[in-house]
Design a protein around this motif. Structure first.
Motif, PDB file in Angstrom:
ATOM      1  N   GLN A   1       1.522 -24.892 -14.115  1.00  0.00           N
ATOM      2  CA  GLN A   1       0.327 -25.681 -13.820  1.00  0.00           C
ATOM      3  C   GLN A   1       0.597 -27.184 -13.816  1.00  0.00           C
ATOM      4  O   GLN A   1      -0.216 -27.949 -13.273  1.00  0.00           O
ATOM      5  N   TYR A   2       1.720 -27.593 -14.421  1.00  0.00           N
ATOM      6  CA  TYR A   2       2.030 -29.014 -14.536  1.00  0.00           C
ATOM      7  C   TYR A   2       3.530 -29.242 -14.279  1.00  0.00           C
ATOM      8  O   TYR A   2       4.355 -28.363 -14.545  1.00  0.00           O
TER       9      TYR A   2
ATOM     10  N   ASN B   1       1.384 -32.880 -10.482  1.00  0.00           N
ATOM     11  CA  ASN B   1       0.146 -32.443 -11.134  1.00  0.00           C
ATOM     12  C   ASN B   1      -1.025 -32.469 -10.154  1.00  0.00           C
ATOM     13  O   ASN B   1      -1.915 -31.614 -10.209  1.00  0.00           O
TER      14      ASN B   1
ATOM     15  N   LEU C   1      -0.810 -29.459  -7.957  1.00  0.00           N
ATOM     16  CA  LEU C   1      -1.130 -28.222  -8.671  1.00  0.00           C
ATOM     17  C   LEU C   1      -2.576 -28.170  -9.170  1.00  0.00           C
ATOM     18  O   LEU C   1      -2.946 -27.239  -9.894  1.00  0.00           O
TER      19      LEU C   1
ATOM     20  N   ARG D   1      -4.335 -24.989  -8.299  1.00  0.00           N
ATOM     21  CA  ARG D   1      -3.785 -23.863  -9.072  1.00  0.00           C
ATOM     22  C   ARG D   1      -4.434 -23.813 -10.458  1.00  0.00           C
ATOM     23  O   ARG D   1      -4.814 -22.739 -10.934  1.00  0.00           O
ATOM     24  N   ARG D   2      -4.576 -24.960 -11.087  1.00  0.00           N
ATOM     25  CA  ARG D   2      -5.201 -24.997 -12.427  1.00  0.00           C
ATOM     26  C   ARG D   2      -6.653 -24.537 -12.338  1.00  0.00           C
ATOM     27  O   ARG D   2      -7.152 -23.814 -13.212  1.00  0.00           O
TER      28      ARG D   2
ATOM     29  N   GLN E   1      -6.536 -16.208  -9.879  1.00  0.00           N
ATOM     30  CA  GLN E   1      -5.214 -16.336  -9.256  1.00  0.00           C
ATOM     31  C   GLN E   1      -4.866 -15.054  -8.515  1.00  0.00           C
ATOM     32  O   GLN E   1      -4.995 -13.980  -9.056  1.00  0.00           O
TER      33      GLN E   1
END
Length: 431
Positions: A219-220, A416, A419, A422-423, A431
């Protein structure tokens, strides 16, 4: 008498017509009974795989394979358009970094049940790191077709003049060798070519140092973490000490550069074996070699990137059983060797490397050894965007536009942002 002859001739023609009609009906029935598998393959592979199809169709008379060749430059967009339009083929050649994206879209068939029932395709027959590229959330969504990774190409004679009879195995040896080559090569020459328009060497070095590249379930970014920072600073010393040219403007031709001794080392893939053979002069054909990448120290091997292409089935296909038979056919040792001989693409199946066409090729050995130490890049759809960011900040740092710390902090910020979606999805359990 004449009438009898005419009647006999008529009967003979009638029987012939009936026979031909029956034969035509039989052929028509066979055509109707056969199943056509649509296979999308990319670039050169799409052209050359067609040479293997007659053998498959001979062994499987009820199945036909129709290949559609797609340029790599158009493949990604075409696949997404076909997905949106519900017009995907039965099976496809997919680059390993694309598998996570189409898996996330729920477009790929889970191949674990097919592998379980197969006598041909088994995980233990493949290089572990390569097989792992297709495993997402413990399920396999692709079968490696051919493999790719990066190794060190080098000039043996220049190494020997610098006092090295073998390639470096650790970062310390690599840097020491580069310094010695620089001293003997002269001010206007270099030791190694590390082009800043390629992200692969920086990512491979980070993986060697133990970086996961991303953190917290991808996520990061973790590029400013200690492992990647260690590897990043190490590679930057090659530019800072003038052991590698900054940028690519100094190098008009890689092959001319290594032939002239402008540099003695270059990290690249198997496609360059043929290019080095064609482009280097005859007097240097015994003076170049390949070697696995050096690692951070003797306890950490020099891992490289797990690349190549895989074969996938699409969930929407109504001909999965027939398509799987073709996957198994292309995965057989004899077909893996045949495809290597046609294309030069390295086999995914270990046993194929025992064939003399590979075993007797002295430049191939380094790739086999390296395949034992390959690692997949993060298996997320955003990876290719992230890789471009790595390249961007590596170039800026190599030109002293940013310090290593500033470059990696800014890289993590950009990653970041990439993403963020995605987070959001993970937070909502989608997901």
């Amino acid at each position: 008498m004449f009438t009898q002859q005419v009647n006999s001739l008529i009967r003979s023609w009638i029987w012939r017509l009936l026979f031909l009609g029956a034969a035509g009906l039989s052929c028509s029935r066979q055509a109707q009974d056969s199943v056509t598998v649509v296979f999308w393959a990319m670039g050169n592979e799409g052209e050359n795989v067609q040479k293997l199809i007659p053998g498959f169709e001979k062994e499987n008379p009820g199945i036909r394979v129709r290949v559609q060749q797609i340029p790599w430059t158009a493949a990604h967009e075409k696949l997404l358009t076909a997905y949106a339009g519900n017009s995907l083929p039965d099976m496809c050649q997919l680059g390993n970094t694309w598998v996570p994206e189409f898996s996330m879209l729920n477009g790929l068939e889970d191949l674990d049940p097919w592998v379980e029932g197969s006598g041909v395709v088994k995980p233990e027959k493949y290089f572990t790191g390569i097989w792992e590229t297709n495993v997402i959330d413990s399920s396999s969504f692709g079968i490696p077709w051919y493999v790719d990774t990066r190794v060190l190409y080098y000039r043996k004679d220049i190494f020997e003049r610098a006092g090295y009879s073998r390639p470096p195995k650790t970062w310390k040896e690599w840097f020491d060798l580069a310094q010695k080559i620089k001293r003997t090569a002269g001010e206007d020459n270099y030791a190694v070519f590390l082009p800043t328009n390629e992200w692969a060497p920086f990512v491979a070095a980070g993986l060697q140092a133990g970086s996961s590249l991303l953190k917290d379930n991808n996520q990061y970014g973790d590029f400013s973490g200690p492992e990647f920072t260690e590897s990043f600073k190490f590679l930057l010393t090659f530019y800072q000490d003038k052991l590698a040219p900054v940028g690519i403007t100094h190098v008009t031709s890689i092959y001319q550069g290594i032939a002239d001794g402008f540099f003695a080392m270059y990290i690249t893939g198997p496609w360059n074996i043929g290019e080095f053979r064609r482009r280097l002069p005859d007097h240097l054909q015994d003076q170049w070699m390949t070697a696995p990448l050096p690692g951070p120290d003797e306890n950490r091997p020099g891992v490289s990137l797990a690349g190549g292409s895989s074969l996938v089935l699409f969930r929407s296909s109504e001909r999965k059983a027939e398509a799987w038979k073709f996957v198994e056919y292309l995965s057989r040792v004899d077909q893996q060797v045949a495809f290597y001989e046609i294309t030069g693409n390295l086999p995914a199946v270990r046993e194929a490397w025992n064939d003399t066409s590979l075993a007797n090729n002295r430049y191939i050995r380094a790739f086999y050894d390296q395949m034992e130490h390959v690692v997949p890049t993060p298996k997320i759809p955003e990876w290719e965007q992230i890789a471009m960011k790595v390249q961007q900040y590596a170039e800026a740092a190599s030109m002293n536009l940013l310090t290593a710390e500033d470059a990696l902090e800014q890289l993590d910020r950009d990653v970041n942002n990439i993403l963020e979606k995605r987070r959001w999805m993970i937070a909502r359990g989608r997901q």
